[in-house]
Design an enzyme around this catalytic site. Sequence first.
Site, PDB file in Angstrom:
ATOM      1  N   HIS A 183      64.330  -9.253 155.168  1.00 50.87           N
ATOM      2  CA  HIS A 183      66.058  -9.358 154.919  1.00 50.87           C
ATOM      3  C   HIS A 183      65.866  -8.315 156.214  1.00 50.87           C
ATOM      4  O   HIS A 183      66.414  -7.374 156.005  1.00 50.87           O
ATOM      5  CB  HIS A 183      66.213  -8.638 153.516  1.00 50.87           C
ATOM      6  CG  HIS A 183      67.738  -9.002 153.495  1.00 50.87           C
ATOM      7  ND1 HIS A 183      68.141  -9.095 152.654  1.00 50.87           N
ATOM      8  CD2 HIS A 183      68.963  -8.527 154.766  1.00 50.87           C
ATOM      9  CE1 HIS A 183      69.872  -9.170 152.495  1.00 50.87           C
ATOM     10  NE2 HIS A 183      69.974  -9.129 153.995  1.00 50.87           N
TER      11      HIS A 183
ATOM     12  N   GLU B 151      64.713  -9.862 145.769  1.00 45.96           N
ATOM     13  CA  GLU B 151      64.482  -8.993 146.731  1.00 45.96           C
ATOM     14  C   GLU B 151      63.566  -7.880 146.644  1.00 45.96           C
ATOM     15  O   GLU B 151      64.332  -6.787 145.412  1.00 45.96           O
ATOM     16  CB  GLU B 151      64.860  -8.905 148.020  1.00 45.96           C
ATOM     17  CG  GLU B 151      65.622 -10.117 148.578  1.00 45.96           C
ATOM     18  CD  GLU B 151      66.758 -10.376 149.862  1.00 45.96           C
ATOM     19  OE1 GLU B 151      67.184  -8.805 150.242  1.00 45.96           O
ATOM     20  OE2 GLU B 151      66.695 -11.347 150.417  1.00 45.96           O
TER      21      GLU B 151
ATOM     22  N   THR C 267      69.335 -16.988 157.412  1.00 45.35           N
ATOM     23  CA  THR C 267      69.481 -15.691 157.336  1.00 45.35           C
ATOM     24  C   THR C 267      70.371 -15.195 156.351  1.00 45.35           C
ATOM     25  O   THR C 267      70.913 -13.971 156.650  1.00 45.35           O
ATOM     26  CB  THR C 267      69.778 -15.475 158.594  1.00 45.35           C
ATOM     27  OG1 THR C 267      70.859 -15.912 159.013  1.00 45.35           O
ATOM     28  CG2 THR C 267      67.910 -16.314 158.991  1.00 45.35           C
ATOM     29  N   ALA C 268      70.836 -15.693 154.748  1.00 49.17           N
ATOM     30  CA  ALA C 268      72.243 -15.666 154.670  1.00 49.17           C
ATOM     31  C   ALA C 268      71.975 -14.598 153.788  1.00 49.17           C
ATOM     32  O   ALA C 268      72.511 -13.314 153.263  1.00 49.17           O
ATOM     33  CB  ALA C 268      73.553 -17.017 153.992  1.00 49.17           C
ATOM     34  N   ARG C 269      72.231 -15.346 152.002  1.00 49.38           N
ATOM     35  CA  ARG C 269      71.835 -14.837 151.054  1.00 49.38           C
ATOM     36  C   ARG C 269      70.651 -15.747 150.610  1.00 49.38           C
ATOM     37  O   ARG C 269      71.241 -16.915 149.924  1.00 49.38           O
ATOM     38  CB  ARG C 269      72.912 -13.932 149.862  1.00 49.38           C
ATOM     39  CG  ARG C 269      73.477 -13.521 150.426  1.00 49.38           C
ATOM     40  CD  ARG C 269      73.336 -12.045 150.471  1.00 49.38           C
ATOM     41  NE  ARG C 269      74.252 -10.981 149.941  1.00 49.38           N
ATOM     42  CZ  ARG C 269      73.438 -10.352 151.464  1.00 49.38           C
ATOM     43  NH1 ARG C 269      73.426 -11.248 152.376  1.00 49.38           N
ATOM     44  NH2 ARG C 269      74.663  -8.595 151.461  1.00 49.38           N
TER      45      ARG C 269
ATOM     46  N   GLY D 101      81.807 -19.492 159.881  1.00 45.89           N
ATOM     47  CA  GLY D 101      82.222 -18.377 160.674  1.00 45.89           C
ATOM     48  C   GLY D 101      81.824 -18.148 161.215  1.00 45.89           C
ATOM     49  O   GLY D 101      80.863 -18.371 162.268  1.00 45.89           O
ATOM     50  N   ARG D 102      81.478 -16.138 161.414  1.00 39.38           N
ATOM     51  CA  ARG D 102      81.537 -16.468 162.781  1.00 39.38           C
ATOM     52  C   ARG D 102      79.733 -16.221 163.254  1.00 39.38           C
ATOM     53  O   ARG D 102      79.356 -16.172 164.620  1.00 39.38           O
ATOM     54  CB  ARG D 102      81.501 -14.646 162.913  1.00 39.38           C
ATOM     55  CG  ARG D 102      82.667 -13.584 162.476  1.00 39.38           C
ATOM     56  CD  ARG D 102      82.592 -12.278 162.749  1.00 39.38           C
ATOM     57  NE  ARG D 102      83.912 -11.570 162.436  1.00 39.38           N
ATOM     58  CZ  ARG D 102      84.718 -12.044 160.632  1.00 39.38           C
ATOM     59  NH1 ARG D 102      84.030 -11.539 159.724  1.00 39.38           N
ATOM     60  NH2 ARG D 102      85.754 -10.863 160.888  1.00 39.38           N
ATOM     61  N   ILE D 103      78.845 -15.790 161.773  1.00 37.13           N
ATOM     62  CA  ILE D 103      77.557 -15.898 162.273  1.00 37.13           C
ATOM     63  C   ILE D 103      77.639 -17.387 162.746  1.00 37.13           C
ATOM     64  O   ILE D 103      76.489 -17.758 163.253  1.00 37.13           O
ATOM     65  CB  ILE D 103      76.794 -15.029 161.573  1.00 37.13           C
ATOM     66  CG1 ILE D 103      77.001 -14.316 161.167  1.00 37.13           C
ATOM     67  CG2 ILE D 103      74.415 -15.713 161.401  1.00 37.13           C
ATOM     68  CD1 ILE D 103      76.183 -12.939 159.858  1.00 37.13           C
TER      69      ILE D 103
HETATM   70  C1  DGY Z   1      74.215  -7.683 155.473  1.00 34.83           C
HETATM   71  O1  DGY Z   1      74.864  -7.027 156.228  1.00 34.83           O
HETATM   72  O2  DGY Z   1      75.121  -8.081 154.216  1.00 34.83           O
HETATM   73  C2  DGY Z   1      73.203  -8.284 155.411  1.00 34.83           C
HETATM   74  O3  DGY Z   1      72.504  -9.271 154.736  1.00 34.83           O
HETATM   75  C3  DGY Z   1      71.725  -6.856 155.714  1.00 34.83           C
HETATM   76  O4  DGY Z   1      71.095  -7.628 156.809  1.00 34.83           O
END
Ligand code: DGY
Length: 331
Positions: free
Chosen positions: A296, A277, A246-248, A165-167
Amino acid sequence: MLKIVSYEQKQLKILLTRKLHDFAIKELRKRYDVETHTGKIPMPRELLVSKIRDKEGLICYPYDTIDSDVIQAGRKLRAISTFSVGYDHIDVKAATRRGIVIGYTPEVLTRATADLTMALMLAVFRRILEGNDIVRKNKWRVIFGPYEFLGSDLYGKTLGIFGMGRIGKAVAKRASGFEMKILYHNRKRLAVQEERKLDVKYVSLDELFRKSDVITIHSPYTRNTHGIVNLKLLKKMKKTAFLINTARGKIVNEKDLIYALKKGIVAGAGLDVFWKEPISGRHPFSKMKNVVIMPHSGSSTVETRAEMAQITVKNLVFALLGKKPIYQVRI
Ligand code: DGY
């Protein structure tokens, strides 16, 4: 910011489960009767359920569980605006059934999250935290040598992006600057032209894990991605490969990853998100030298968080005016 304030809007009550930037609160107060939770974070569930009863709008965060009970309790609720790109904490179906509009904050945090992904990648490849520790703990003995403190190059390595996706795309752009080869896996394959532009190759999930030197996760967290990165998949990775998330947290089966890291099935990990978390210093990840941890913080830059606040406010205001939010979550 936004100019429209009507008497009718002033009567609307909104709840923030936590304080937002001062400028954002000011904007909201011009328009609404604002109640901000200032106690324990996350806002205790019973309190949330009781406070939502007379509110038309809600501003929430990724750690607030906005499930069907909360939505049901919010009988007057018309808009939910989350200060996040992720909306897996909201029961979108239940809200949509009630006609509640949901706003979120994609795009503005793409760059910051992609930057942190690269930072984690560099940190694990170049052993930044270990190096930092050696010096601070007074353990730096040999000044410079052929075999001293070796990491690995990003150059020429294969990056596997799970979720384009975007990221994911922003990470691909950054990684090509490091002259990495890029494979990706996504629910839907990109158009060939876009693949060419990004210089990325589509592969199966299995191939992604087998061929990459570093895997980075950028898919949304859904029923389908829950725990999808499990031991079976981790075992397909090269022993020298790293995992970045860095997602979930719940996309990765955490117990399996801990096992894989301990047994040398994978070389290391760069993690910004976790199953539950926050994690403490006693968590197994916190004790592993080959794991770099961030709390996070994908979108935690001054600039990005301020933009997120602006959009969060605008989404809410537009939705309560019966207009389309800047970014609306749709089923
Ligand atoms: C989000 O925006 O979902 C991120 O995980 C928060 O940093």
